[in-house]
Design an enzyme around this catalytic site. Structure first.
Site, PDB file in Angstrom:
ATOM      1  N   HIS A 185      40.066   8.636  58.135  1.00 47.08           N
ATOM      2  CA  HIS A 185      40.161   8.478  59.589  1.00 47.08           C
ATOM      3  C   HIS A 185      40.120   7.018  60.033  1.00 47.08           C
ATOM      4  O   HIS A 185      40.244   6.737  61.221  1.00 47.08           O
ATOM      5  CB  HIS A 185      39.023   9.260  60.248  1.00 47.08           C
ATOM      6  CG  HIS A 185      37.680   8.688  59.893  1.00 47.08           C
ATOM      7  ND1 HIS A 185      37.168   8.696  58.607  1.00 47.08           N
ATOM      8  CD2 HIS A 185      36.744   8.049  60.641  1.00 47.08           C
ATOM      9  CE1 HIS A 185      35.998   8.101  58.594  1.00 47.08           C
ATOM     10  NE2 HIS A 185      35.710   7.706  59.821  1.00 47.08           N
ATOM     11  N   ASP A 186      39.907   6.098  59.101  1.00 46.16           N
ATOM     12  CA  ASP A 186      39.849   4.669  59.435  1.00 46.16           C
ATOM     13  C   ASP A 186      41.086   3.904  58.967  1.00 46.16           C
ATOM     14  O   ASP A 186      41.175   2.688  59.204  1.00 46.16           O
ATOM     15  CB  ASP A 186      38.627   4.013  58.780  1.00 46.16           C
ATOM     16  CG  ASP A 186      37.313   4.545  59.325  1.00 46.16           C
ATOM     17  OD1 ASP A 186      37.264   4.945  60.503  1.00 46.16           O
ATOM     18  OD2 ASP A 186      36.328   4.552  58.556  1.00 46.16           O
ATOM     19  N   ASP A 206      27.866   7.228  55.686  1.00 49.29           N
ATOM     20  CA  ASP A 206      28.602   6.198  56.411  1.00 49.29           C
ATOM     21  C   ASP A 206      28.000   4.809  56.175  1.00 49.29           C
ATOM     22  O   ASP A 206      26.780   4.633  56.309  1.00 49.29           O
ATOM     23  CB  ASP A 206      28.495   6.554  57.904  1.00 49.29           C
ATOM     24  CG  ASP A 206      29.424   5.762  58.783  1.00 49.29           C
ATOM     25  OD1 ASP A 206      30.629   5.990  58.702  1.00 49.29           O
ATOM     26  OD2 ASP A 206      28.925   4.926  59.558  1.00 49.29           O
ATOM     27  N   ASP A 239      29.052  14.467  57.187  1.00 48.92           N
ATOM     28  CA  ASP A 239      29.075  13.024  57.360  1.00 48.92           C
ATOM     29  C   ASP A 239      27.718  12.625  57.943  1.00 48.92           C
ATOM     30  O   ASP A 239      27.226  13.267  58.867  1.00 48.92           O
ATOM     31  CB  ASP A 239      30.187  12.650  58.342  1.00 48.92           C
ATOM     32  CG  ASP A 239      30.796  11.303  58.049  1.00 48.92           C
ATOM     33  OD1 ASP A 239      30.030  10.370  57.788  1.00 48.92           O
ATOM     34  OD2 ASP A 239      32.027  11.195  58.110  1.00 48.92           O
ATOM     35  N   GLU A 257      29.898   5.527  51.525  1.00 47.63           N
ATOM     36  CA  GLU A 257      30.944   4.604  51.969  1.00 47.63           C
ATOM     37  C   GLU A 257      30.396   3.185  51.891  1.00 47.63           C
ATOM     38  O   GLU A 257      29.353   2.891  52.484  1.00 47.63           O
ATOM     39  CB  GLU A 257      31.361   4.926  53.411  1.00 47.63           C
ATOM     40  CG  GLU A 257      32.561   4.119  53.836  1.00 47.63           C
ATOM     41  CD  GLU A 257      32.663   3.873  55.334  1.00 47.63           C
ATOM     42  OE1 GLU A 257      33.764   3.573  55.809  1.00 47.63           O
ATOM     43  OE2 GLU A 257      31.628   3.958  56.040  1.00 47.63           O
TER      44      GLU A 257
HETATM   45  C1  GLC Z   1      32.441   3.940  59.074  1.00 50.67           C
HETATM   46  C2  GLC Z   1      33.240   5.075  59.656  1.00 50.67           C
HETATM   47  C3  GLC Z   1      33.952   4.571  60.872  1.00 50.67           C
HETATM   48  C4  GLC Z   1      32.912   4.124  61.874  1.00 50.67           C
HETATM   49  C5  GLC Z   1      31.957   3.099  61.268  1.00 50.67           C
HETATM   50  C6  GLC Z   1      30.740   2.952  62.112  1.00 50.67           C
HETATM   51  O1  GLC Z   1      33.245   2.918  58.615  1.00 50.67           O
HETATM   52  O2  GLC Z   1      34.102   5.595  58.695  1.00 50.67           O
HETATM   53  O3  GLC Z   1      34.792   5.525  61.432  1.00 50.67           O
HETATM   54  O4  GLC Z   1      33.539   3.572  62.982  1.00 50.67           O
HETATM   55  O5  GLC Z   1      31.508   3.492  59.997  1.00 50.67           O
HETATM   56  O6  GLC Z   1      29.963   4.121  62.055  1.00 50.67           O
END
Ligand code: GLC
Length: 570
Positions: A343-344, A208, A100, A271
């Protein structure tokens, strides 16, 4: 798709959130030693890739998504030597490891930020987004923030640095200042760090919020206010930072600088909150050399109104329209990633399925079948393969996540009823996904010998990996079969996709076709029984390839939460 399609078209990815996976040293927090202990679980499941959520040194304001050193491992999780060991252990089992990578922002404790904030004369002053207070306002006055943007984690996106008299931008928590990608020094420092990880043997990156790195900044350096948000003293800034003007340029540059020479064995997934199908075609077109696939958010945005804290029931036709559009939009160019959980997100079986004792197993396997039979690369989030569900959080003290805690504080301060805010948190909080993996029925579910950092879900006595590994009817066994099917049947990996019954309220059906071979997938996303004779006569005569219920049943009737993968007969 080229004649020899990329390896990841047949692959399934498994996400490990290390904090909650397996603890090996009794401090109540999962670690690399724990992942090493459980490597055989991943190999048994049959997945091809492990995506490891951040293990870098971090003050843990956002559980590692606030990185203070990109080149090391946090002692909380272990050491670089253990990471090397993990890479070797996974490679020995035929699995790849994807790291990640959080480069939209760093931690406010990263030396880059500490140097940047030290003085206005610092050589790194422009590595972050520093701006003076709004014209006519004094620093620190309410409304003096340079723009009106609302942070993803509540409050404004700007934090005042008293010593400098300037604000810095943080789209997420105040401990997560945004890097200034306009500055080529920043970009080249990031690329060098990424090359370092590839040299170490990692097989790619999950990037991310990577579509936030380009901000729409005017030539004079100013940033624009966004439209006001109902009920909040802030505006929606996303128009200024989601897929900003230089995003494609930055990703192409990253590709040239980091991946050129070995893209074929790597996996690059970005993402991208708010990304549209049209943009995703550009991001994932191999000819443009940006990323292999993106995580889009449309289907996880269908069950709430203006924010995730205002949940409402999902309408099946919305889900079909959305998935159908993504399947069609990325059919001739690009590639989809497929997920319910990460995880979100709250747990899919509680959110889209039915986690009551009667239907938990059946709805978990039904949802999995639906997802894995789409065209794209499926992602399994830890615990999803054993049907883990949302946690029974009692009070605000049970929550740990910065997003949940900040939202609770902000909403209550704005006069919302704390019980109503808690009810929304129970449904949507990210902590639902972060309770420890349930390995066995012992008191801490085999996760730790110490006190877990967040309580184990009490249903672990019944819902755990040990019980399921031995049971051919389990959610785990069903995932194994789905993964094997993708590995062995080219129609699953590469067939085209046609949605059927787009208006039906409970049935989700589609066909996949490749070179004269076909699969018909029929899923019942509800607790009623549906005769198929009139709706889908071709399903009645078809041959069953894989079903989620343990007995075959009547081919003319689809039972509650039943999913069937069928081979039509001519
Ligand atoms: C992404 C991650 C999340 C995090 C955010 C800020 O959305 O998946 O868990 O809080 O970015 O880094």
């Amino acid at each position: 798709m080229p004649a020899d399609p990329p390896w990841w078209t047949r692959a399934v990815v498994y996400q490990v959130y290390p904090r909650s996976f397996q603890d090996s040293d009794g401090d109540g927090i999962g670690d690399l030693g724990g992942i090493l202990q459980r490597a055989d679980h991943l190999a048994d499941l049959g997945v091809d890739v492990v995506w490891l959520s951040p293990i870098y040194p971090s003050p843990q304001a956002d559980n590692g998504y606030d990185i203070s050193d990109y080149t090391d491992v946090d002692p909380l999780f272990g050491s670089l030597a253990q990471l090397d060991e993990l890479i070797t252990a996974l490679h020995a089992r035929g699995l790849k490891l994807v790291m990640d990578l959080v480069v939209n922002h760093t931690s406010d404790r990263h030396p880059w930020f500490e140097e940047s904030r030290a003085s206005r004369a610092s050589p790194k002053r422009d590595w972050y987004w520093w701006r003076p207070p709004r014209e006519g306002r004094a620093a620190g006055q309410p409304g003096a923030e340079p723009t009106n943007w609302h942070s993803y984690f509540s409050g404004p996106t700007w934090e005042l640095d008293e010593a400098r008299g300037e604000y810095y931008l943080h789209l997420f928590a105040r401990e997560q200042p945004d890097l200034n990608w306009e500055n080529p020094e920043v970009r080249h420092a990031v690329y060098a760090m990424m090359r370092g990880w590839l040299d170490r043997g990692v097989d790619g990156f999950r990037m991310d919020v990577i579509n936030m790195i380009s901000k729409d900044v005017a030539p004079d350096g100013s940033l624009r206010d966004g439209p006001p948000l109902p009920g909040l003293p802030y505006g929606d800034g996303t128009g200024s930072f989601l897929c900003g003007p230089r995003i494609h340029e930055f990703l192409q540059e990253m590709h040239r600088e980091v991946f050129a020479g070995h893209p074929e064995q790597l996996l690059l997934v970005g993402e991208m909150p708010g990304v549209t199908v049209e943009q995703a075609r550009l991001f994932t077109d191999p000819a443009r050399a940006e990323v292999d696939m993106v995580f889009q958010f449309e289907h996880v945005g269908l069950d709430f109104d203006e924010s995730k804290w205002r949940p409402r029931p999902l309408r099946m036709r919305d889900l079909k329209a959305s998935f159908g559009r993504w399947q069609a939009g990325l059919a001739d160019v690009g590639w989809n990633s497929l997920y319910w959980d990460n995880h979100d997100q709250p747990r899919a079986v509680s959110r889209f399925g039915d986690d009551s004792p009667r239907y938990r197993r059946d709805s978990a396997t039904c949802l999995a079948t639906l997802l894995h039979l789409h065209r794209g690369t499926p992602y399994v989030y830890q615990g999803e393969e054993i049907g883990m569900a949302n946690a029974p959080f009692d009070s605000i003290d049970d929550f740990r996540d910065v997003e949940s805690l900040n939202h609770f504080a902000q909403a209550v301060a704005h006069g919302e009823d704390p019980e109503a805010v808690l009810a929304a948190l129970r449904r949507m909080s990210r902590d639902n996904a972060r309770t420890p993996v349930q390995w066995d029925g012992s008191p801490s579910a085999g996760f730790t010998t110490g006190t877990p950092w967040i309580p184990v879900n009490p249903d672990a006595t019944e819902w755990n990996a040990a019980a399921q590994r031995a049971d051919p009817a389990s959610v785990f066994a069903h995932h194994k079969r789905l993964i094997t099917l993708r590995h062995t049947d080219p129609v699953v990996a590469l067939g085209d996709f046609t949605m059927l019954l787009p208006e039906h309220d409970e049935l989700y059906a589609f066909t996949r076709r490749l070179d004269g071979a076909a699969l018909l997938v029929v899923c019942n996303l509800g607790a009623s029984t549906h005769p198929l004779g009139e709706l889908l006569p071709e399903a009645v005569a078809a041959e069953l390839v894989l079903g989620n219920l343990t007995d075959d049943g009547d081919p003319a009737v689809l039972r509650p939460w039943e999913a069937r993968v069928l081979r039509p007969v001519d």
